[in-house]
Scaffold this motif. Structure first.
Motif, short mmCIF file in Angstrom:
data_model
loop_
_atom_site.label_atom_id
_atom_site.label_comp_id
_atom_site.label_asym_id
_atom_site.label_seq_id
_atom_site.Cartn_x
_atom_site.Cartn_y
_atom_site.Cartn_z
N TYR A 152 74.04 -31.95 58.70
CA TYR A 152 74.68 -30.65 58.91
C TYR A 152 74.30 -29.67 57.81
N PRO A 202 74.62 -40.75 58.36
CA PRO A 202 75.67 -39.78 58.03
C PRO A 202 75.35 -38.39 58.58
N LEU A 203 76.34 -37.77 59.21
CA LEU A 203 76.12 -36.46 59.81
C LEU A 203 76.26 -35.33 58.79
N GLY A 204 76.93 -35.58 57.69
CA GLY A 204 77.15 -34.54 56.70
C GLY A 204 75.86 -33.98 56.14
N THR A 261 83.23 -35.25 57.56
CA THR A 261 81.87 -35.49 57.04
C THR A 261 81.77 -35.40 55.53
N HIS A 262 82.88 -35.00 54.86
CA HIS A 262 82.92 -34.89 53.39
C HIS A 262 81.93 -33.86 52.85
N VAL A 263 81.66 -32.83 53.64
CA VAL A 263 80.82 -31.72 53.19
C VAL A 263 81.72 -30.74 52.44
N LEU A 265 85.63 -30.12 58.88
CA LEU A 265 84.35 -30.77 58.58
C LEU A 265 84.42 -31.59 57.30
N ARG A 268 74.19 -40.12 65.02
CA ARG A 268 75.45 -40.87 65.04
C ARG A 268 75.26 -42.25 65.65
N ASN A 302 79.94 -35.99 67.33
CA ASN A 302 80.71 -36.97 66.56
C ASN A 302 81.89 -37.53 67.34
N LEU A 335 78.16 -30.37 66.18
CA LEU A 335 78.40 -31.51 65.29
C LEU A 335 79.66 -32.25 65.70
#
Length: 458
Positions: free
Chosen positions: A255, A250-252, A374-376, A370, A245, A319, A315
């Motif tokens: 993850y 990107p964290l998605g 994160t757009h997961v 999430l 971060r 974040n 996560l």
């Protein structure tokens, strides 16, 4: 495993209840101070002094509170031993602050080699103490003193390893920064602990301490594995996600990849536990715990369902979205506590089965959170879980057939447990290689490292 053969379900239930009461208070004691030190980008001496001051103030204040609340708690549950156990466990509140900063800094620096030694020695001393005291007839009180002995060893070890970070002059500077972070983190921990300890509270009151002890044993193996695995991964995942971060990555994607690696272990363990709960109970704990078998099976199924969300907490913490985690818990936890309260009037099996429903609700809520952050998508998560699901499913084929044959032939529980474990291990490893699971390359790296010649000349 040794204590299960030396102590009764009633004594176990009393100890579990007291630990549950103390665990709720412990959430306020920690106040997220350790995690603040881990995730904070820039630390100075003022922050360390403030962290120690908060830990000392909260630890001693809450320790005194536990001493005063011990008698009312024993009166409410109509068991005098509860008061003695709570008072003994309160000693830890006066001791822990003196090693808090050193422990957090070792975690921040990812010095897990040192923490391994410290915690192993502490655990061994605690285990030996508990066995000796229970064997001597102290029961639940002996288990409490064993926890205190483990904490003392932990602090002594940290004193020798990090003496410069053991004690600081108390300071009020930096309290506000830690306070804002700690308020959300404490709320999250509190909601989680209330939910986890609710079965002890309700079952002890409605079905009695024997039923509470049986439920605790049913949940013990599942909870121990979860704490062992998830907490270990959490310590690495939190600073890793925080670093990504800070670097603007990107964290998605991280993850998804983390779950692709991680999920195989809990999916495999809990599926085997659900299938072999009967021989596991008899071999590990003895025949007096037979009534915990069905409850263990339901709790293992519940753990399988929640596996995709096990890494959500580090996560969201990394974040800076602890508030979102609290919102999920404000919905899921009261629902779970309500279902536990109703089910506790029926049986421990009903309480365990209610966890399946609440795990499903919790998974849906966490996934929505999430996805927003994160757009997961659900499809991406399912694809990430597919390797682990495939390995677990294929590895279960031979043990399932063996279990069916063993039940027909009425084989001894020990033989069933050992045979099933061996078949599952072989099938699991074979599945890793046949399906080219990411663990295959990791095992190859480990073997290559072990075989590599050691350079003895510095």
């Amino acid at each position: 495993m040794i204590l299960a053969r030396m102590i009764t379900p009633t004594q176990t239930g009393i100890f579990s209840l007291a630990v549950g009461l103390v665990a709720i208070t412990q959430m306020f004691r920690d106040f997220g101070v350790g995690e603040y030190l881990i995730q904070e980008k820039h630390l100075d001496e003022g922050s360390l002094k403030a962290a120690f001051s908060i830990a000392l103030t909260l630890g001693w204040s809450l320790g005194l509170l536990l001493v005063f609340l011990a008698a009312p708690a024993a009166l409410f549950y109509r068991e005098p031993v509860v008061a003695d156990v709570v008072r003994i466990l309160s000693i830890n509140f006066f001791l822990v602050p003196f090693g808090y900063v050193a422990h957090a800094m070792l975690t921040r620096e990812m010095r897990f080699d040192i923490l391994l030694v410290v915690q192993t020695v502490s655990a061994v001393v605690g285990a030996i103490t508990s066995i000796f005291l229970v064997w001597s007839g102290f029961g639940a009180i002996g288990l409490a003193w064993a926890l205190v002995a483990g904490v003392v060893v932990n602090i002594v070890a940290l004193t020798f390893i990090r003496p410069s970070q053991m004690l600081y002059r108390p300071s009020l500077d930096g309290w506000s920064r830690i306070g804002r972070f700690g308020a959300f983190k404490t709320s999250s921990f509190l909601l989680e602990q209330v939910m986890r300890r609710a079965p002890d509270f309700f079952i002890s009151r409605t079905l009695g301490f024997t039923a509470s002890g049986l439920y605790s044993r049913a949940n013990g193996l599942v909870e121990t594995f979860t704490d062992f695995l998830v907490s270990s991964v959490y310590r690495v995942a939190l600073p890793t996600f925080a670093k990504l971060r800070h670097e603007g990555q990107p964290l998605g994607h991280a993850y998804i990849y983390a779950n692709r690696l991680f999920a195989c272990l809990p999916l495999s363990f809990f599926s085997f536990t659900a299938l072999f709960s009967d021989p596991i109970i008899h071999v590990m704990f003895g025949n007096q715990w037979s009534d915990a078998i069905i409850a263990m099976r339901w709790l293992a199924i519940s753990a399988i369902i929640i596996t995709p969300a096990m890494l959500a907490t580090p996560l969201l913490t990394a974040n800076g979205s602890i508030g979102s985690l609290v919102k999920v818990q404000l919905i899921a936890n009261p629902l779970q506590i309500l279902l536990i309260a109703v089910a506790s009037f029926h049986s421990i099996e009903a309480v365990a089965a209610s966890a399946v429903l609440t795990s499903t609700v919790r998974l849906v809520l966490i996934h929505r959170t999430l996805y927003r952050l994160t757009h997961v998508s659900a499809g991406e998560m399912f694809i990430a879980l597919t390797p682990g699901l495939s390995v677990a499913a294929i590895a279960l084929i031979a043990p399932t057939l063996f279990l069916w044959w063993a039940n027909v032939e009425k084989l001894p529980a020990l033989l069933v447990c050992v045979g099933g474990s061996l078949l599952y291990t072989v099938g699991w490893l074979a599945s890793l290689y046949a399906l080219r699971h990411p663990y295959r390359s990791e095992i190859g790296k480990l073997v290559a490292r072990l075989r590599a010649p050691k350079n003895l000349i510095p």
